[in-house]
Design a protein around this motif. Structure first.
Motif, mmCIF file in Angstrom:
data_model
loop_
_atom_site.group_PDB
_atom_site.id
_atom_site.type_symbol
_atom_site.label_atom_id
_atom_site.label_comp_id
_atom_site.label_asym_id
_atom_site.label_seq_id
_atom_site.Cartn_x
_atom_site.Cartn_y
_atom_site.Cartn_z
ATOM 1 N N GLU A 281 0.926 -1.191 -0.048
ATOM 2 C CA GLU A 281 0.160 0.033 -0.042
ATOM 3 C C GLU A 281 0.901 1.286 0.049
ATOM 4 O O GLU A 281 0.509 2.090 -0.728
ATOM 5 C CB GLU A 281 -0.930 0.077 1.151
ATOM 6 C CG GLU A 281 -2.040 -0.986 1.346
ATOM 7 C CD GLU A 281 -1.764 -2.352 1.910
ATOM 8 O OE1 GLU A 281 -0.616 -2.692 1.643
ATOM 9 O OE2 GLU A 281 -2.566 -3.192 2.214
ATOM 10 N N TYR A 302 -3.058 -6.835 4.784
ATOM 11 C CA TYR A 302 -3.507 -5.643 3.934
ATOM 12 C C TYR A 302 -4.361 -4.763 4.691
ATOM 13 O O TYR A 302 -5.018 -5.164 5.800
ATOM 14 C CB TYR A 302 -4.648 -6.210 2.792
ATOM 15 C CG TYR A 302 -3.794 -7.074 1.695
ATOM 16 C CD1 TYR A 302 -2.801 -6.459 1.012
ATOM 17 C CD2 TYR A 302 -4.172 -8.459 1.654
ATOM 18 C CE1 TYR A 302 -2.256 -7.291 0.041
ATOM 19 C CE2 TYR A 302 -3.494 -9.141 0.812
ATOM 20 C CZ TYR A 302 -2.610 -8.760 -0.088
ATOM 21 O OH TYR A 302 -1.851 -9.404 -1.324
ATOM 22 N N SER A 304 -6.916 -3.527 3.891
ATOM 23 C CA SER A 304 -8.286 -3.462 3.726
ATOM 24 C C SER A 304 -8.746 -4.512 4.538
ATOM 25 O O SER A 304 -9.875 -5.101 4.344
ATOM 26 C CB SER A 304 -8.554 -3.686 2.166
ATOM 27 O OG SER A 304 -7.778 -4.650 1.680
ATOM 28 N N LYS A 306 -10.605 -6.486 7.142
ATOM 29 C CA LYS A 306 -11.716 -5.887 8.212
ATOM 30 C C LYS A 306 -11.845 -6.924 9.235
ATOM 31 O O LYS A 306 -12.871 -7.352 9.728
ATOM 32 C CB LYS A 306 -13.077 -6.207 7.418
ATOM 33 C CG LYS A 306 -13.427 -4.997 6.264
ATOM 34 C CD LYS A 306 -13.632 -3.729 6.571
ATOM 35 C CE LYS A 306 -13.396 -2.813 5.709
ATOM 36 N NZ LYS A 306 -12.234 -2.403 5.033
ATOM 37 N N GLY A 394 -4.117 -10.640 -2.704
ATOM 38 C CA GLY A 394 -5.104 -9.440 -3.204
ATOM 39 C C GLY A 394 -4.794 -8.747 -4.368
ATOM 40 O O GLY A 394 -3.756 -9.265 -5.116
ATOM 41 N N LYS A 395 -6.007 -8.322 -4.719
ATOM 42 C CA LYS A 395 -6.083 -7.801 -6.214
ATOM 43 C C LYS A 395 -6.133 -6.210 -6.067
ATOM 44 O O LYS A 395 -6.656 -5.696 -5.306
ATOM 45 C CB LYS A 395 -7.347 -8.203 -6.606
ATOM 46 C CG LYS A 395 -7.447 -8.252 -8.146
ATOM 47 C CD LYS A 395 -8.614 -8.742 -8.869
ATOM 48 C CE LYS A 395 -8.652 -10.082 -9.709
ATOM 49 N NZ LYS A 395 -9.946 -10.520 -9.760
ATOM 50 N N LYS A 397 -6.632 -2.509 -6.459
ATOM 51 C CA LYS A 397 -7.806 -1.614 -6.635
ATOM 52 C C LYS A 397 -7.301 -0.301 -7.421
ATOM 53 O O LYS A 397 -6.253 0.194 -6.952
ATOM 54 C CB LYS A 397 -8.806 -1.546 -5.664
ATOM 55 C CG LYS A 397 -9.402 -2.652 -5.322
ATOM 56 C CD LYS A 397 -10.720 -2.513 -4.333
ATOM 57 C CE LYS A 397 -10.261 -2.016 -2.987
ATOM 58 N NZ LYS A 397 -11.619 -1.786 -1.895
ATOM 59 N N GLN A 401 -5.371 0.243 -2.789
ATOM 60 C CA GLN A 401 -5.937 -0.670 -1.814
ATOM 61 C C GLN A 401 -6.006 -2.046 -2.542
ATOM 62 O O GLN A 401 -5.998 -1.982 -3.613
ATOM 63 C CB GLN A 401 -7.158 -0.353 -1.038
ATOM 64 C CG GLN A 401 -6.989 1.104 -0.197
ATOM 65 C CD GLN A 401 -6.237 0.624 0.990
ATOM 66 O OE1 GLN A 401 -5.959 -0.377 1.492
ATOM 67 N NE2 GLN A 401 -5.394 1.612 1.592
ATOM 68 N N PHE A 402 -6.103 -3.018 -1.727
ATOM 69 C CA PHE A 402 -6.350 -4.371 -2.314
ATOM 70 C C PHE A 402 -7.613 -5.203 -1.866
ATOM 71 O O PHE A 402 -8.495 -4.688 -0.791
ATOM 72 C CB PHE A 402 -5.319 -5.215 -1.474
ATOM 73 C CG PHE A 402 -3.822 -4.966 -1.993
ATOM 74 C CD1 PHE A 402 -3.408 -5.677 -3.127
ATOM 75 C CD2 PHE A 402 -3.121 -3.832 -1.404
ATOM 76 C CE1 PHE A 402 -2.113 -5.243 -3.506
ATOM 77 C CE2 PHE A 402 -1.973 -3.682 -1.718
ATOM 78 C CZ PHE A 402 -1.298 -4.390 -2.952
ATOM 79 N N ASP A 403 -8.268 -5.823 -2.771
ATOM 80 C CA ASP A 403 -9.476 -6.463 -2.715
ATOM 81 C C ASP A 403 -8.945 -8.012 -2.479
ATOM 82 O O ASP A 403 -8.202 -8.484 -3.161
ATOM 83 C CB ASP A 403 -10.050 -6.612 -4.258
ATOM 84 C CG ASP A 403 -11.291 -7.225 -3.896
ATOM 85 O OD1 ASP A 403 -11.801 -7.041 -2.978
ATOM 86 O OD2 ASP A 403 -12.173 -7.152 -5.151
ATOM 87 N N VAL A 405 -8.762 -11.719 -2.514
ATOM 88 C CA VAL A 405 -9.398 -12.810 -3.023
ATOM 89 C C VAL A 405 -9.136 -14.231 -2.420
ATOM 90 O O VAL A 405 -10.089 -14.892 -2.646
ATOM 91 C CB VAL A 405 -8.898 -12.724 -4.697
ATOM 92 C CG1 VAL A 405 -9.261 -11.541 -5.386
ATOM 93 C CG2 VAL A 405 -7.362 -13.017 -4.707
ATOM 94 N N ASP B 81 -24.950 -9.688 2.038
ATOM 95 C CA ASP B 81 -23.681 -9.140 2.899
ATOM 96 C C ASP B 81 -23.981 -8.599 4.227
ATOM 97 O O ASP B 81 -23.348 -8.333 5.143
ATOM 98 C CB ASP B 81 -23.160 -8.054 1.878
ATOM 99 C CG ASP B 81 -22.495 -8.899 0.749
ATOM 100 O OD1 ASP B 81 -22.173 -10.106 0.853
ATOM 101 O OD2 ASP B 81 -22.241 -8.087 -0.214
#
Lengths: 451, 543
Positions: A281, A302, A304, A306, A394-395, A397, A401-403, A405, B81
């Motif tokens: 990041e 990451y 991102s 949560k 992560g993908k 974005k 940031q990263f999504d 996967v 979700d």
């Protein structure tokens, strides 16, 4: 610099050291009087710890944020009463991205400042440069960055990922149906020890998984390389055959021309995804992310993510940024920062457990020690001075940031020596272990004895 | 046209709807119940793959993620979700009081057998193939081409029939043919092979080569060999064009970065070690203008480059002017001192940039310079590189006109060749010196701005340019514009021919080494470069 946290930056050794010390203690005392700290100020000397990260030069972009989280962790420890009832006092040195200077500054920290431990280094070459200093002076170094392995020093705790905690899970993902059943691989990297070693191991790993020799391409470029025309052309032809993934270990600024060229020549993440191990990041905030969006990365953390712990950690780091005039845009967290943050807490916990700041006792206490991290519990291996951790793919974005996967179901055990390049070699510092060893006729043959 | 738009709009809406798992179309309940019955799951998934039903996208996604539940053995529910259960018509499950209900009993997760996972994936992809943005459709068509599963052909053909984007349609046609290569009938295989022979598609090459090894039918075997030859022939031709373009592109980069030096070093004889930093300043101009536009005119962010280009010419030229007036004019005729001073200035500028901008700043190309022109299948010429080729040609023409066709150029050349004589003729040699140096640095600034399109913008970027610039100017013969042009062309071309010729894992490095060796050898033979200045004339240039 910051009276409240009792931080000082040491320059050249000067005769005014005593005055400075007095100034620092009075600053701490003043903070106590003002009620900034709830704990009573101890008469005992503070415990000094060293921070050895480049704050100038090419590595500053990556290393400066690490210094911030280490200071933040020290602040947290001091707010909770320090270690063994003593305050922790950071001594910051700036080796200026100059590898030999790392060794000099490390020597200064260990011999003059007599620090209890050092948190530092980023590049493998800087770590190799300080290694003899730490071994000769029996110091303690916490190293926060993913690296190529093939090392297991008594005096270093490696909190970043080994190759089997970052690179090989990435290959597993790419070869899975989720990752697109990739069968052919283009390995591209900067020409130095980390990419060369990683790719040597990855090549063996891919072959073990049934990838043919002809389906693996390997290519290296020097540091600061700018012209990726021909190489991207080659990647493009290779990709046209289908089922291709690019494994990118290019380091630093060369990633910019590389990804620009990929995008311009029409190599997309859909047709030919790349996975990178060297930028997170922090680095993404300073790049043009648009050409990179959709490409992949593999890390142990990451921003991102949560998890409740991570949300809390990011919140306190944002507050720290606001207090220390760090622009909100630059106030992001990433994998090496997370490792740097938890290794300060690991050290503090080990000192409490050992009841001493003595290096050997702390090392003993660190064996198998667990600590809370933004991604859940982290554990130091019982034997080999590395840590157990989860791996996430992560993908990227468009906002840098990263999504996420995919993630590994459980902790991945650290393997400083890959089984593919050094079958049977492992490392043990517990009990009367003497570090790395080979198994010879069912008995351990220590590498240190051979020398 | 309107129908096209409507279809697009509809597909876009449908795609959006899939993402949030709700749809207005009726749900075929019988088929959905089959999905939840282990014995019938496979059958149902195959049916969905072959006859994609947009109404079922949400159910399939939920099945894949393990968010599909069976309640009281008759009602299918999806856990969304937000953590609430909704039924297939997107209504939340409520208890008698109207509150969201979360049953603890008789609620079972619908199992998805591991073996059925790819089928779910295919069914979801089939949906995207029919209704999503063109780039997605193309990506899925490409992916299916590599799956080697002939049962996908009917779905693909259907998608192909209703495809409106020609580019996507072509990919789908190719995919269908790729899958037909596996057909049991030799006729069909031969037709597919002939298709690839005719289109000369690079993507089929490795597949065809694999097939050739397994093929039993001699006729088909011969057809494959012929097709492979055709494709390889095309590739050879295409690669040759690509090398030519790469060489031309590198040559233009070398030319634009050394034009300024050809003037300051070539004409004036000042060894300007800060030339690389002048390029860097040009790059930072682009960066600053970009940031300014991003904060103040974010709506017109794309036009920033049009402002940055002339601005870099002006402000770096201004820096050059200042340098010459304040420092360099005291050092004429003392090449060693001016070397050290300019080197020092370079270091100061480097550190200044590092302190002020930090490391790794990046210039985002404007959208009209992203991507490229597909000259022939598989060969895309990036717009940014075409732009740099064009810009360097324009610079060259302007400089040529300025030096050799204008009055100013005449004075300039007069001063450089024999300053005393020129002064006697009433030319202000001082003024010409200053303006010439400013012109040289301004060109460097322009080059830096243009090169930020393809390279990095960082404090040390000048280092990567300076060596190449000096090499080109020295090789060309100091003081000759034509020499600089030919030298950059020669170095660029030979670099791009050497690079693929060398091969191996570090071709880029060895190509560079090769070039340097060639330059050394060349300078052994012709120490004064391609076009040496004539003896009598050069006597005047050494001051």
């Amino acid at each position: 610099m910051r009276a409240g946290s009792g931080v000082r930056v040491t320059g050249k050794a000067s005769g005014r050291g005593r005055w400075r010390l007095a100034a620092v203690t009075s600053a701490v005392a003043l903070a106590g009087l003002l009620g900034l700290s709830i704990q009573p100020v101890q008469a005992a000397d503070p415990v000094k710890v060293g921070i050895l990260h480049s704050l100038s030069g090419t590595m500053a972009i990556s290393e400066a944020p690490i210094k911030e989280v280490v200071l933040m962790a020290i602040d947290e420890i001091n707010a909770a009463g320090g270690v063994l009832g003593r305050k922790v006092e950071p001594v910051i040195e700036d080796p200026a991205s100059d590898w030999p200077l790392f060794a000099e500054k490390a020597k200064k920290l260990l011999q003059e400042d007599k620090v209890a431990t050092v948190f530092g280094c980023w590049t493998s070459v800087s770590r190799k440069s300080v290694l003899p200093v730490f071994e000769q002076n029996n110091g303690l170094l916490f190293y926060p960055v993913q690296y190529e392995g093939e090392e297991c020093s008594k005096n270093v705790i490696y909190t970043g990922a080994t190759i089997n905690q970052q690179a090989t899970p990435a290959v597993d993902y790419l070869m899975s149906s989720e990752g697109g059943n990739k069968k052919r691989f283009y390995l591209i990297g900067t020409d130095y020890v980390y990419p060369r070693t990683t790719n040597k191991i990855l090549r063996l790993y891919l072959q073990k998984k049934g990838v043919k020799e002809a389906d693996i391409q390997e290519e290296y470029t020097p540091f600061h390389h700018q012209d990726y025309q021909t190489i991207v052309g080659k990647i493009k032809s290779f990709c046209a055959g289908g089922d291709v993934a690019v494994i990118n270990t290019i380091n630093g600024d060369s990633n910019v021309p590389f990804f620009k060229e990929l995008a311009n020549q029409g190599v997309t993440a859909d047709s030919c995804p790349s996975i990178s191990f060297s930028f997170a990041e922090v680095e993404l905030q300073t790049l043009d992310v648009k050409p990179l969006a959709g490409h992949l990365a593999s890390w142990n953390y990451y921003m991102s993510l949560k998890t409740p712990q991570n949300i809390k950690w990011i919140k306190s780091y944002k507050e720290w940024c606001a207090k220390h005039n760090i622009a909100d845009k630059q106030c992001v967290t990433d994998d090496p920062m997370m490792h740097a943050y938890i290794h300060v807490h690991l050290w503090a916990k080990a000192v409490e457990k050992a009841g001493s700041t003595d290096v050997d006792k702390v090392l003993k206490a660190l064996e198998g020690l667990e600590v809370d991290s933004p991604v859940g519990k982290y554990k130091v291996d019982e034997k080999n001075h590395h840590t157990w951790k989860p791996v996430y793919i992560g993908k990227i974005k468009a906002d840098g940031q990263f999504d996420i996967v995919t993630k590994t179901n459980q902790w991945v055990a650290p393997e400083p020596w890959s089984d593919l390049t050094y079958p049977g070699r492992a490392c043990d510092w517990s009990g009367d272990g003497k570090g790395s060893f080979d198994m010879v006729d069912g008995k351990r043959a220590w590498l240190s004895d051979k020398k | 046209m309107w129908t096209t738009c409507l279809v697009l709009l509809f597909s876009w809406l449908a795609a959006g709807a899939l993402g949030v798992r709700h749809t207005d179309a009726a749900v075929p309940h019988a088929l959905v119940m089959d999905l939840a019955t282990p014995a019938k799951q496979r059958e149902a998934l195959m049916q969905l793959r072959d006859l994609p039903d947009p109404a079922l996208g949400g159910v399939l996604q939920a099945l894949k993620e393990g968010a599909l539940y069976l309640w009281q053995e008759e009602t299918l529910l999806i856990l969304n979700d937000a953590g609430t259960l909704i039924d297939l018509d997107n209504k939340p499950l409520l208890d008698s009081a109207g509150q969201p209900l979360m049953p603890t009993e008789r609620l079972e997760q619908v199992e998805l057998a591991q073996a059925h996972m790819p089928l779910v994936q295919r069914a979801l992809e089939a949906l995207e193939l029919l209704a999503s943005e063109p780039a997605k459709r193309k990506a899925i068509a490409l992916r299916w081409g590599n799956l080697q599963d002939v049962t996908l052909i009917p779905t693909l053909e259907k998608a192909q029939a209703q495809e409106i984007e020609l580019a996507v349609k072509a990919v789908m046609a190719e995919t269908v043919q790729k899958l037909r290569l596996l057909d049991p009938s030799p006729q069909t295989r031969q037709q597919a092979i002939a298709f690839f022979g005719a289109t000369r598609a690079e993507s089929a090459l490795s597949r065809l080569k694999d097939l050739r090894e397994k093929e039993q039918d001699p006729q088909v075997h011969a057809a494959i060999t012929q097709a492979v030859q055709r494709i390889e022939g095309y590739l050879q031709m295409r690669n040759a064009v690509a090398y030519l373009f790469n060489g031309l592109s590198l040559a233009s980069i070398l030319l634009i970065m050394s034009l300024g030096l050809a003037i300051t070093f070539g004409l004036m004889g000042i060894i300007n070690m800060a030339h690389g930093e002048m390029l860097m300043l040009g790059s930072y101009t682009a960066y600053v203008v970009q940031e300014f536009f991003a904060t103040h005119f974010s709506g017109h962010a794309d036009t920033y480059f049009l402002i940055a280009l002339p601005l870099s010419l002006l402000d770096v030229g201004g820096v050059g002017l200042l340098l010459e007036r304040a420092l360099l004019r005291f050092l004429y005729g003392r090449p060693l001192e001016s070397l050290l001073v300019t080197w020092g200035i370079g270091l100061v500028l480097q550190q200044g940039a590092r302190l002020y901008f930090g490391d790794q700043t990046s210039v985002n190309s404007p959208t009209w310079l992203r991507g490229g022109w597909e000259m022939m299948p598989g060969l895309i010429l990036p717009y940014s590189r075409l732009f740099i080729i064009g810009l360097s040609l324009v610079c060259l023409v302007v400089i040529y006109w300025l030096l050799y066709r204008s009055n100013t150029g005449l004075k300039l050349r007069a001063v450089m060749q024999n300053r005393d004589m020129a002064s006697c003729m009433g030319i202000s040699a001082r003024k010409v010196d200053t303006l010439t140096f400013a012109l040289g640095t301004a060109l460097a600034g322009l080059a830096g701005c243009a090169l930020s399109l393809i390279g990095t913008v960082d404090p040390e970027v000048g280092k990567t340019y300076i060596v190449d610039s000096f090499m080109v100017v020295v090789l060309g013969g100091v003081g000759k514009l034509l020499g600089t042009v030919l030298a950059s062309f020669g170095v660029g071309m030979s670099n791009k021919i050497l690079e693929p010729a060398i091969g191996g894992t570090a071709a880029a490095v060895y190509a560079k080494v090769g070039i340097l060796v060639l330059v050394i050898l060349f300078l052994q033979l012709k120490p004064t470069g391609l076009f040496p200045a004539k003896e009598r004339l050069s006597a005047g240039t050494v001051r």
